[in-house]
Design a protein around this motif. Structure first.
Motif, PDB file in Angstrom:
ATOM      1  N   LYS A   1       0.741  -1.127   0.108  1.00 47.73           N
ATOM      2  CA  LYS A   1      -0.001  -0.092   0.007  1.00 47.73           C
ATOM      3  C   LYS A   1       0.795   1.082  -0.037  1.00 47.73           C
ATOM      4  CE  LYS A   1      -3.923  -2.137   2.220  1.00 47.73           C
ATOM      5  NZ  LYS A   1      -4.894  -2.178   3.424  1.00 47.73           N
ATOM      6  N   PHE A   2       2.071   1.179   0.390  1.00 43.90           N
ATOM      7  CA  PHE A   2       2.883   2.170   0.573  1.00 43.90           C
ATOM      8  C   PHE A   2       4.138   2.308  -0.483  1.00 43.90           C
ATOM      9  CE2 PHE A   2       0.713   2.247   4.507  1.00 43.90           C
ATOM     10  CZ  PHE A   2       0.327   3.349   4.707  1.00 43.90           C
ATOM     11  N   PHE A   3       4.484   1.125  -0.967  1.00 42.13           N
ATOM     12  CA  PHE A   3       5.774   0.803  -1.679  1.00 42.13           C
ATOM     13  C   PHE A   3       5.649   0.017  -2.847  1.00 42.13           C
ATOM     14  CE2 PHE A   3       6.920   1.492   3.027  1.00 42.13           C
ATOM     15  CZ  PHE A   3       7.968   2.473   2.746  1.00 42.13           C
ATOM     16  N   ARG A   4       6.453   0.147  -3.900  1.00 40.58           N
ATOM     17  CA  ARG A   4       6.520  -0.800  -4.891  1.00 40.58           C
ATOM     18  C   ARG A   4       7.535  -1.833  -4.725  1.00 40.58           C
ATOM     19  NH1 ARG A   4       8.508   2.878  -7.942  1.00 40.58           N
ATOM     20  NH2 ARG A   4      10.587   1.946  -8.673  1.00 40.58           N
ATOM     21  N   VAL A   5       7.231  -2.975  -4.621  1.00 38.75           N
ATOM     22  CA  VAL A   5       7.949  -4.098  -4.175  1.00 38.75           C
ATOM     23  C   VAL A   5       8.790  -4.512  -5.449  1.00 38.75           C
ATOM     24  CG1 VAL A   5       8.172  -6.420  -3.359  1.00 38.75           C
ATOM     25  CG2 VAL A   5       6.300  -5.109  -2.321  1.00 38.75           C
ATOM     26  N   GLU A   6      10.095  -4.539  -5.255  1.00 37.54           N
ATOM     27  CA  GLU A   6      11.040  -4.842  -6.267  1.00 37.54           C
ATOM     28  C   GLU A   6      11.372  -6.277  -6.080  1.00 37.54           C
ATOM     29  OE1 GLU A   6      14.177  -2.251  -6.016  1.00 37.54           O
ATOM     30  OE2 GLU A   6      13.181  -0.748  -7.229  1.00 37.54           O
ATOM     31  N   ARG A   7      11.408  -6.924  -5.046  1.00 32.65           N
ATOM     32  CA  ARG A   7      11.712  -8.074  -4.832  1.00 32.65           C
ATOM     33  C   ARG A   7      11.173  -8.751  -3.566  1.00 32.65           C
ATOM     34  NH1 ARG A   7      18.058 -10.103  -3.403  1.00 32.65           N
ATOM     35  NH2 ARG A   7      17.587 -11.977  -2.926  1.00 32.65           N
ATOM     36  N   GLU A   8      10.525  -9.831  -3.649  1.00 24.80           N
ATOM     37  CA  GLU A   8      10.256 -10.523  -1.994  1.00 24.80           C
ATOM     38  C   GLU A   8      10.482 -12.261  -2.403  1.00 24.80           C
ATOM     39  OE1 GLU A   8       5.770 -11.390  -0.047  1.00 24.80           O
ATOM     40  OE2 GLU A   8       5.818 -10.023  -1.513  1.00 24.80           O
ATOM     41  N   GLU A   9      10.912 -12.576  -1.216  1.00 29.50           N
ATOM     42  CA  GLU A   9      11.262 -13.898  -0.903  1.00 29.50           C
ATOM     43  C   GLU A   9      10.338 -14.361   0.421  1.00 29.50           C
ATOM     44  OE1 GLU A   9      15.233 -14.278  -0.401  1.00 29.50           O
ATOM     45  OE2 GLU A   9      15.847 -13.129  -2.112  1.00 29.50           O
ATOM     46  N   SER A  10       9.865 -15.444   0.305  1.00 30.70           N
ATOM     47  CA  SER A  10       8.898 -16.180   1.363  1.00 30.70           C
ATOM     48  C   SER A  10       9.403 -17.180   1.784  1.00 30.70           C
ATOM     49  CB  SER A  10       7.560 -16.279   0.734  1.00 30.70           C
ATOM     50  OG  SER A  10       6.791 -17.149   1.492  1.00 30.70           O
ATOM     51  N   TYR A  11       9.474 -17.382   3.275  1.00 32.27           N
ATOM     52  CA  TYR A  11      10.271 -18.447   3.691  1.00 32.27           C
ATOM     53  C   TYR A  11       9.180 -18.991   4.792  1.00 32.27           C
ATOM     54  CZ  TYR A  11      14.493 -16.532   1.812  1.00 32.27           C
ATOM     55  OH  TYR A  11      15.360 -15.942   0.958  1.00 32.27           O
ATOM     56  N   TYR A  12       9.160 -20.531   5.013  1.00 33.16           N
ATOM     57  CA  TYR A  12       8.564 -21.080   5.976  1.00 33.16           C
ATOM     58  C   TYR A  12       7.078 -20.854   5.828  1.00 33.16           C
ATOM     59  CZ  TYR A  12      12.999 -21.073   8.177  1.00 33.16           C
ATOM     60  OH  TYR A  12      14.615 -21.026   8.221  1.00 33.16           O
ATOM     61  N   LYS A  13       6.453 -21.126   4.334  1.00 29.77           N
ATOM     62  CA  LYS A  13       5.319 -20.910   3.841  1.00 29.77           C
ATOM     63  C   LYS A  13       4.618 -19.440   4.370  1.00 29.77           C
ATOM     64  CE  LYS A  13       4.419 -25.436   3.247  1.00 29.77           C
ATOM     65  NZ  LYS A  13       4.352 -26.009   1.693  1.00 29.77           N
ATOM     66  N   GLY A  14       5.625 -18.424   4.125  1.00 29.38           N
ATOM     67  CA  GLY A  14       5.228 -17.167   4.189  1.00 29.38           C
ATOM     68  C   GLY A  14       5.366 -16.461   5.752  1.00 29.38           C
ATOM     69  N   ILE A  15       5.631 -17.162   6.639  1.00 31.44           N
ATOM     70  CA  ILE A  15       5.830 -16.871   8.165  1.00 31.44           C
ATOM     71  C   ILE A  15       6.850 -15.584   8.116  1.00 31.44           C
ATOM     72  CG2 ILE A  15       6.272 -17.407  10.515  1.00 31.44           C
ATOM     73  CD1 ILE A  15       5.165 -19.871   9.780  1.00 31.44           C
ATOM     74  N   VAL A  16       7.902 -15.886   7.431  1.00 37.76           N
ATOM     75  CA  VAL A  16       9.210 -14.900   7.221  1.00 37.76           C
ATOM     76  C   VAL A  16       9.067 -14.478   5.589  1.00 37.76           C
ATOM     77  CG1 VAL A  16      11.281 -14.523   7.484  1.00 37.76           C
ATOM     78  CG2 VAL A  16      10.195 -16.034   9.052  1.00 37.76           C
ATOM     79  N   ARG A  17       9.034 -13.080   5.607  1.00 35.37           N
ATOM     80  CA  ARG A  17       9.268 -12.490   4.395  1.00 35.37           C
ATOM     81  C   ARG A  17      10.350 -11.493   4.299  1.00 35.37           C
ATOM     82  NH1 ARG A  17       3.815 -13.811   1.719  1.00 35.37           N
ATOM     83  NH2 ARG A  17       2.863 -14.506   3.110  1.00 35.37           N
ATOM     84  N   PHE A  18      11.126 -11.419   3.072  1.00 35.29           N
ATOM     85  CA  PHE A  18      12.092 -10.526   2.808  1.00 35.29           C
ATOM     86  C   PHE A  18      11.713  -9.801   1.569  1.00 35.29           C
ATOM     87  CE2 PHE A  18      15.818  -9.467   0.149  1.00 35.29           C
ATOM     88  CZ  PHE A  18      16.644  -8.731   1.131  1.00 35.29           C
ATOM     89  N   ILE A  19      11.268  -8.447   1.908  1.00 35.56           N
ATOM     90  CA  ILE A  19      10.709  -7.658   0.756  1.00 35.56           C
ATOM     91  C   ILE A  19      11.755  -6.419   0.513  1.00 35.56           C
ATOM     92  CG2 ILE A  19       8.893  -6.161   0.261  1.00 35.56           C
ATOM     93  CD1 ILE A  19       7.263  -7.695   2.098  1.00 35.56           C
ATOM     94  N   VAL A  20      12.307  -5.898  -0.706  1.00 39.54           N
ATOM     95  CA  VAL A  20      12.961  -5.038  -1.089  1.00 39.54           C
ATOM     96  C   VAL A  20      12.167  -4.061  -1.984  1.00 39.54           C
ATOM     97  CG1 VAL A  20      14.905  -3.897  -2.480  1.00 39.54           C
ATOM     98  CG2 VAL A  20      14.925  -6.146  -1.071  1.00 39.54           C
ATOM     99  N   ALA A  21      11.970  -2.754  -1.496  1.00 41.42           N
ATOM    100  CA  ALA A  21      10.888  -1.983  -2.378  1.00 41.42           C
ATOM    101  C   ALA A  21      11.203  -0.501  -2.377  1.00 41.42           C
ATOM    102  CB  ALA A  21       9.644  -2.060  -1.408  1.00 41.42           C
ATOM    103  N   ARG A  22      10.603   0.217  -3.010  1.00 39.55           N
ATOM    104  CA  ARG A  22      10.799   1.590  -3.298  1.00 39.55           C
ATOM    105  C   ARG A  22       9.566   2.524  -3.062  1.00 39.55           C
ATOM    106  NH1 ARG A  22      15.632   3.169  -5.586  1.00 39.55           N
ATOM    107  NH2 ARG A  22      16.989   1.716  -6.491  1.00 39.55           N
ATOM    108  N   PRO A  23       9.374   3.829  -2.571  1.00 39.28           N
ATOM    109  CA  PRO A  23       8.280   4.538  -2.357  1.00 39.28           C
ATOM    110  C   PRO A  23       7.465   4.583  -3.699  1.00 39.28           C
ATOM    111  CG  PRO A  23       9.994   5.710  -1.356  1.00 39.28           C
ATOM    112  CD  PRO A  23      10.633   4.336  -2.227  1.00 39.28           C
ATOM    113  N   LEU A  24       6.311   4.553  -3.699  1.00 41.45           N
ATOM    114  CA  LEU A  24       5.113   4.449  -4.832  1.00 41.45           C
ATOM    115  C   LEU A  24       5.567   5.722  -5.639  1.00 41.45           C
ATOM    116  CD1 LEU A  24       1.970   3.265  -3.296  1.00 41.45           C
ATOM    117  CD2 LEU A  24       3.665   2.060  -5.006  1.00 41.45           C
ATOM    118  N   TRP A  25       5.989   6.865  -5.127  1.00 39.46           N
ATOM    119  CA  TRP A  25       6.005   8.121  -5.884  1.00 39.46           C
ATOM    120  C   TRP A  25       7.264   8.099  -6.949  1.00 39.46           C
ATOM    121  CZ3 TRP A  25       7.564   8.310  -0.796  1.00 39.46           C
ATOM    122  CH2 TRP A  25       9.212   8.629  -0.565  1.00 39.46           C
TER     123      TRP A  25
END
Length: 132
Positions: A108-132
């Motif tokens: 809702k606040f950022f443009r996700v450039e990369r997302e990795e999901s671990y342990y069925k999504g319990i842990v997530r690694f996300i790299v993002a930039r602001p939407l503007w």
């Protein structure tokens, strides 16, 4: 944590300043940081939307934010058998929410450039930039 960090920095000979602040009211000017890193904190922030807005405020327009957060799982079974009961224990003890959907809030606040999901999504690694 600050005491440990200060001692580690001293041992390594690193000149660094440490600040204690609320995520919803950061003591930094606008457009201050090239990177903001959030590591397992959004489960305890009282007002996560306000904290997201603060990250945007202190992040330079060309900056990136990196989230490493525990979130609601992609598995209904894991959510019901593990995360929901865990929340019943952790919420009153340390005000921790194991069922937050921080990964959805990020979008809702950022443009996700990369997302990795671990342990069925319990842990997530996300790299993002602001939407503007």
């Amino acid at each position: 944590m600050l005491k440990v960090a200060r001692e580690k920095a001293r041992q390594l000979g690193i000149n660094v300043k440490f600040f204690k602040a609320e995520a919803e009211d950061l003591p930094f000017p606008n457009d201050f940081f090239d990177f903001v890193i959030s590591s397992f904190v959004f489960c305890t922030i009282p007002n996560p939307k306000k904290a997201m807005r603060e990250i945007i405020r202190v992040l330079k327009p060309s900056g990136k934010v990196i989230f490493l957060e525990h979130t609601l799982s992609d598995s209904f079974l894991i959510n019901m058998l593990f995360l929901a009961p865990l929340e019943l224990i952790l919420r009153p003890l340390i005000d921790d929410s194991t069922t937050r959907e921080t990964h959805k809030l990020v979008r809702k606040f950022f443009r996700v450039e990369r997302e990795e999901s671990y342990y069925k999504g319990i842990v997530r690694f996300i790299v993002a930039r602001p939407l503007w």
